[in-house]
Scaffold this motif. Structure first.
Motif, PDB file in Angstrom:
ATOM      1  N   ASN A  72     -25.020  25.404 -44.296  1.00 18.87           N
ATOM      2  CA  ASN A  72     -24.404  24.540 -45.422  1.00 18.87           C
ATOM      3  C   ASN A  72     -25.392  24.021 -46.142  1.00 18.87           C
ATOM      4  O   ASN A  72     -26.395  23.712 -45.937  1.00 18.87           O
ATOM      5  CB  ASN A  72     -23.187  23.511 -44.908  1.00 18.87           C
ATOM      6  CG  ASN A  72     -23.993  22.539 -44.084  1.00 18.87           C
ATOM      7  OD1 ASN A  72     -24.736  21.796 -44.336  1.00 18.87           O
ATOM      8  ND2 ASN A  72     -23.294  22.393 -42.693  1.00 18.87           N
ATOM      9  N   ILE A  73     -24.940  23.205 -47.565  1.00 23.13           N
ATOM     10  CA  ILE A  73     -25.969  22.663 -48.381  1.00 23.13           C
ATOM     11  C   ILE A  73     -26.475  21.418 -47.713  1.00 23.13           C
ATOM     12  O   ILE A  73     -27.784  21.313 -47.645  1.00 23.13           O
ATOM     13  CB  ILE A  73     -25.037  22.307 -49.683  1.00 23.13           C
ATOM     14  CG1 ILE A  73     -24.641  23.552 -50.473  1.00 23.13           C
ATOM     15  CG2 ILE A  73     -25.865  21.546 -50.360  1.00 23.13           C
ATOM     16  CD1 ILE A  73     -23.698  23.054 -51.457  1.00 23.13           C
ATOM     17  N   TYR A  90     -42.153  12.480 -54.401  1.00 22.83           N
ATOM     18  CA  TYR A  90     -41.137  12.912 -53.666  1.00 22.83           C
ATOM     19  C   TYR A  90     -39.909  12.919 -54.705  1.00 22.83           C
ATOM     20  O   TYR A  90     -39.081  13.664 -54.499  1.00 22.83           O
ATOM     21  CB  TYR A  90     -40.917  11.944 -52.404  1.00 22.83           C
ATOM     22  CG  TYR A  90     -39.485  12.153 -51.870  1.00 22.83           C
ATOM     23  CD1 TYR A  90     -39.479  13.165 -51.019  1.00 22.83           C
ATOM     24  CD2 TYR A  90     -38.724  10.941 -51.907  1.00 22.83           C
ATOM     25  CE1 TYR A  90     -38.164  13.377 -50.507  1.00 22.83           C
ATOM     26  CE2 TYR A  90     -37.288  11.232 -51.462  1.00 22.83           C
ATOM     27  CZ  TYR A  90     -37.087  12.230 -50.589  1.00 22.83           C
ATOM     28  OH  TYR A  90     -36.055  12.323 -50.202  1.00 22.83           O
ATOM     29  N   ILE A  91     -39.709  11.767 -55.363  1.00 24.90           N
ATOM     30  CA  ILE A  91     -38.540  11.495 -56.483  1.00 24.90           C
ATOM     31  C   ILE A  91     -38.271  12.569 -57.086  1.00 24.90           C
ATOM     32  O   ILE A  91     -37.300  13.351 -57.224  1.00 24.90           O
ATOM     33  CB  ILE A  91     -38.708  10.301 -57.135  1.00 24.90           C
ATOM     34  CG1 ILE A  91     -38.614   9.127 -55.969  1.00 24.90           C
ATOM     35  CG2 ILE A  91     -37.599  10.116 -58.141  1.00 24.90           C
ATOM     36  CD1 ILE A  91     -38.855   7.828 -57.032  1.00 24.90           C
ATOM     37  N   SER A  92     -39.455  13.287 -57.992  1.00 25.08           N
ATOM     38  CA  SER A  92     -39.414  14.503 -58.802  1.00 25.08           C
ATOM     39  C   SER A  92     -38.924  15.607 -58.056  1.00 25.08           C
ATOM     40  O   SER A  92     -38.102  16.466 -58.441  1.00 25.08           O
ATOM     41  CB  SER A  92     -40.462  14.425 -59.511  1.00 25.08           C
ATOM     42  OG  SER A  92     -41.443  14.716 -58.683  1.00 25.08           O
ATOM     43  N   PHE A  93     -39.163  15.690 -56.620  1.00 27.12           N
ATOM     44  CA  PHE A  93     -38.878  16.969 -55.925  1.00 27.12           C
ATOM     45  C   PHE A  93     -37.580  16.860 -55.714  1.00 27.12           C
ATOM     46  O   PHE A  93     -36.823  17.851 -55.572  1.00 27.12           O
ATOM     47  CB  PHE A  93     -39.828  16.931 -54.633  1.00 27.12           C
ATOM     48  CG  PHE A  93     -39.210  17.667 -53.457  1.00 27.12           C
ATOM     49  CD1 PHE A  93     -39.458  19.334 -53.653  1.00 27.12           C
ATOM     50  CD2 PHE A  93     -38.733  17.048 -52.370  1.00 27.12           C
ATOM     51  CE1 PHE A  93     -38.716  19.806 -52.510  1.00 27.12           C
ATOM     52  CE2 PHE A  93     -38.153  17.625 -51.451  1.00 27.12           C
ATOM     53  CZ  PHE A  93     -38.006  19.122 -51.446  1.00 27.12           C
ATOM     54  N   ARG A  94     -37.072  15.488 -55.053  1.00 27.59           N
ATOM     55  CA  ARG A  94     -35.682  15.351 -54.582  1.00 27.59           C
ATOM     56  C   ARG A  94     -34.802  15.735 -55.687  1.00 27.59           C
ATOM     57  O   ARG A  94     -33.821  16.349 -55.533  1.00 27.59           O
ATOM     58  CB  ARG A  94     -35.514  14.018 -54.155  1.00 27.59           C
ATOM     59  CG  ARG A  94     -34.120  13.869 -53.576  1.00 27.59           C
ATOM     60  CD  ARG A  94     -34.027  12.104 -53.650  1.00 27.59           C
ATOM     61  NE  ARG A  94     -34.092  11.418 -54.894  1.00 27.59           N
ATOM     62  CZ  ARG A  94     -34.444  10.281 -54.958  1.00 27.59           C
ATOM     63  NH1 ARG A  94     -34.264   9.315 -53.917  1.00 27.59           N
ATOM     64  NH2 ARG A  94     -34.292   9.709 -56.328  1.00 27.59           N
ATOM     65  N   LEU A 139     -30.931  21.961 -58.033  1.00 25.51           N
ATOM     66  CA  LEU A 139     -30.838  23.373 -57.729  1.00 25.51           C
ATOM     67  C   LEU A 139     -29.834  23.730 -56.709  1.00 25.51           C
ATOM     68  O   LEU A 139     -29.009  24.548 -57.102  1.00 25.51           O
ATOM     69  CB  LEU A 139     -32.311  23.704 -57.075  1.00 25.51           C
ATOM     70  CG  LEU A 139     -32.377  25.404 -56.609  1.00 25.51           C
ATOM     71  CD1 LEU A 139     -33.996  25.944 -57.000  1.00 25.51           C
ATOM     72  CD2 LEU A 139     -32.155  25.447 -55.243  1.00 25.51           C
ATOM     73  N   LEU A 140     -29.418  22.840 -55.771  1.00 24.76           N
ATOM     74  CA  LEU A 140     -28.499  23.207 -54.886  1.00 24.76           C
ATOM     75  C   LEU A 140     -26.949  22.874 -55.430  1.00 24.76           C
ATOM     76  O   LEU A 140     -26.106  23.550 -55.021  1.00 24.76           O
ATOM     77  CB  LEU A 140     -28.621  22.122 -53.571  1.00 24.76           C
ATOM     78  CG  LEU A 140     -29.932  22.489 -52.589  1.00 24.76           C
ATOM     79  CD1 LEU A 140     -30.145  21.411 -51.482  1.00 24.76           C
ATOM     80  CD2 LEU A 140     -29.601  24.023 -52.054  1.00 24.76           C
ATOM     81  N   ILE A 141     -26.916  21.917 -56.321  1.00 24.62           N
ATOM     82  CA  ILE A 141     -25.726  21.269 -57.032  1.00 24.62           C
ATOM     83  C   ILE A 141     -25.627  22.576 -58.021  1.00 24.62           C
ATOM     84  O   ILE A 141     -24.167  22.817 -58.199  1.00 24.62           O
ATOM     85  CB  ILE A 141     -25.585  20.044 -57.361  1.00 24.62           C
ATOM     86  CG1 ILE A 141     -25.568  19.038 -56.415  1.00 24.62           C
ATOM     87  CG2 ILE A 141     -24.445  19.833 -58.337  1.00 24.62           C
ATOM     88  CD1 ILE A 141     -26.142  17.526 -56.974  1.00 24.62           C
ATOM     89  N   HIS A 142     -26.130  22.875 -59.059  1.00 22.48           N
ATOM     90  CA  HIS A 142     -25.902  23.593 -60.003  1.00 22.48           C
ATOM     91  C   HIS A 142     -25.956  25.180 -59.920  1.00 22.48           C
ATOM     92  O   HIS A 142     -25.865  25.682 -60.665  1.00 22.48           O
ATOM     93  CB  HIS A 142     -26.748  23.088 -61.290  1.00 22.48           C
ATOM     94  CG  HIS A 142     -26.430  21.795 -61.740  1.00 22.48           C
ATOM     95  ND1 HIS A 142     -25.076  21.267 -61.801  1.00 22.48           N
ATOM     96  CD2 HIS A 142     -27.182  20.513 -61.895  1.00 22.48           C
ATOM     97  CE1 HIS A 142     -25.132  20.038 -62.200  1.00 22.48           C
ATOM     98  NE2 HIS A 142     -26.599  19.773 -62.263  1.00 22.48           N
ATOM     99  N   GLN A 143     -26.345  25.495 -58.598  1.00 19.68           N
ATOM    100  CA  GLN A 143     -26.450  26.930 -58.772  1.00 19.68           C
ATOM    101  C   GLN A 143     -24.846  27.712 -58.762  1.00 19.68           C
ATOM    102  O   GLN A 143     -23.981  27.072 -58.076  1.00 19.68           O
ATOM    103  CB  GLN A 143     -27.006  27.559 -57.400  1.00 19.68           C
ATOM    104  CG  GLN A 143     -26.446  27.329 -56.000  1.00 19.68           C
ATOM    105  CD  GLN A 143     -27.373  27.559 -54.909  1.00 19.68           C
ATOM    106  OE1 GLN A 143     -27.109  28.820 -54.806  1.00 19.68           O
ATOM    107  NE2 GLN A 143     -28.233  26.980 -54.284  1.00 19.68           N
ATOM    108  N   SER A 190     -34.964  17.664 -58.426  1.00 15.36           N
ATOM    109  CA  SER A 190     -35.224  19.141 -58.841  1.00 15.36           C
ATOM    110  C   SER A 190     -34.463  19.723 -57.726  1.00 15.36           C
ATOM    111  O   SER A 190     -33.545  20.730 -58.140  1.00 15.36           O
ATOM    112  CB  SER A 190     -36.890  19.496 -59.037  1.00 15.36           C
ATOM    113  OG  SER A 190     -37.391  18.841 -59.953  1.00 15.36           O
ATOM    114  N   ALA A 191     -34.679  19.642 -56.457  1.00 15.84           N
ATOM    115  CA  ALA A 191     -34.214  20.050 -55.378  1.00 15.84           C
ATOM    116  C   ALA A 191     -32.623  20.014 -55.471  1.00 15.84           C
ATOM    117  O   ALA A 191     -31.821  20.893 -55.208  1.00 15.84           O
ATOM    118  CB  ALA A 191     -34.845  19.974 -54.135  1.00 15.84           C
ATOM    119  N   ILE A 192     -32.340  18.802 -55.619  1.00 20.45           N
ATOM    120  CA  ILE A 192     -30.852  18.585 -55.336  1.00 20.45           C
ATOM    121  C   ILE A 192     -30.026  19.282 -56.584  1.00 20.45           C
ATOM    122  O   ILE A 192     -28.996  19.741 -56.533  1.00 20.45           O
ATOM    123  CB  ILE A 192     -30.596  17.067 -55.465  1.00 20.45           C
ATOM    124  CG1 ILE A 192     -31.053  16.553 -54.044  1.00 20.45           C
ATOM    125  CG2 ILE A 192     -29.093  16.653 -55.698  1.00 20.45           C
ATOM    126  CD1 ILE A 192     -30.819  15.064 -54.043  1.00 20.45           C
TER     127      ILE A 192
END
Length: 340
Positions: free
Chosen positions: A260-261, A296-300, A306-310, A302-304
């Motif tokens: 899961n996400i 970390y903040i920019s990674f977080r 990606l997971l939300i908007h796919q 971007s990654a979130i």
């Protein structure tokens, strides 16, 4: 944008928000492809009276101004050429005794997409750079899913039992975070009651049914795979600089996440922390250790995103994160509903 700035821009090149047509005595047929592309993407300006001469744009002016603008605007409102009535903002610009007609085509709402030609869904276009590209079947399917009044993730899955679908460890992890932010709220609820309270489970004819969102966020892996028959995320670590890498080369570490996400996010963070630089310091105000990676903040974020908007309704493409020595690349099937 001033008149001078606009003239200078259209004399350079076309791009994603500007398309030029000769259109001296009539509306060219391919102008309507551009209308479709602008309406389905992020909008743009269609300019009549500019000719492309061997890659160089030259202002030549519209000769039959009334005929061209009337024909174009009436066609957009007739509903025959395009499947929807398109309302544009029109403007007239004089430059060196030449007349330009400028039409701003707004982006259509997601409920009105796709905009296509001649009643044929296959003639749906999107804007890519300075070109109008015909949509693939997969892209058309995404438009149709997004246009639905019932969002993909809000739809229930009646073949999956509400009492069995959720992963208890994921729900417990989430509820601990929830209780830290809202102490005492819903703490007495069972896990199933909690999920029902927040519409991750819905009640239909006295039967509890998990929604796709509930399964994607909290579901056991087998139920996630049941509704999304492709990975949630493909993580790749490539121990070289981006410019030195060839797509023929293999990755050095890879994990294909099918959980899961939330579990995917936790697994991704664990991988990221092993790769990231973690400088040690003491915060002088709190005297607490501060060793979060600087990016970390920019990674977080971007990654979130990606997971939300796919597009979880897309069963053929998967999101990928590639960690190079000098950059991280995020690729995602789908997009946000907003272009802001």
């Amino acid at each position: 944008m001033t008149k001078e700035e606009f003239i200078a821009k259209i004399q350079k090149y076309e791009w994603k928000d500007i398309e030029c047509k000769k259109a001296q005595k009539g509306v060219p047929e391919d102008a309507y492809k551009t209308v479709s592309a602008f309406a389905n993407t992020a909008g743009g300006r269609l300019v009549f009276g500019v000719e492309d001469k061997k890659g160089k744009l030259e202002i030549i002016g519209v000769l039959e101004v009334d005929k061209v603008q009337n024909d174009f605007l009436s066609t957009l409102r007739a509903g025959d050429k395009l499947n929807r009535i398109i309302v544009v903002n029109e403007d007239l610009l004089e430059h060196d005794d030449k007349t330009l007609l400028i039409f701003h085509v707004p982006e259509s709402s997601r409920h009105e997409k796709p905009v296509y030609l001649k009643g044929d869904l296959r003639q749906t276009y999107i804007r890519r750079g300075s070109g109008d590209e015909k949509c693939t079947p997969t892209e058309i399917e995404r438009f149709i899913r997004d246009a639905s009044t019932d969002c993909y993730d809000s739809q229930p899955e009646p073949d999956i039992k509400a009492e069995k679908f959720f992963d208890e460890s994921t729900v417990n992890w989430y509820r601990k975070l929830f209780n830290q932010r809202q102490p005492g709220k819903h703490e007495s609820y069972s896990d199933l009651e909690f999920l029902l309270e927040w519409n991750f489970v819905v009640e239909k004819q006295e039967t509890l049914i998990p929604t796709r969102a509930g399964i994607l966020l909290f579901g056991k892996a087998r139920y996630v795979r049941q509704i999304v028959p492709r990975p949630i995320l493909d993580y790749q670590r490539i121990d070289t600089h981006f410019e030195e890498w060839s797509s023929d080369e293999r990755w050095h570490d890879r994990i294909v996440f099918e959980e899961n996400i939330f579990q995917t996010w936790l697994g991704l963070v664990e991988k990221y922390m092993r790769l990231a630089e973690r400088p040690f310091s003491i915060n002088p105000a709190t005297l607490r250790r501060d060793d979060d990676p600087p990016d970390y903040i920019s990674f977080r974020e971007s990654a979130i995103n990606l997971l939300i908007h796919q597009d979880y309704g897309d069963a053929y493409r998967k999101p990928v994160i590639k960690f190079f020595l000098d950059r991280t690349i995020f690729w995602n099937p789908g997009d946000a509903f907003s272009t802001e």
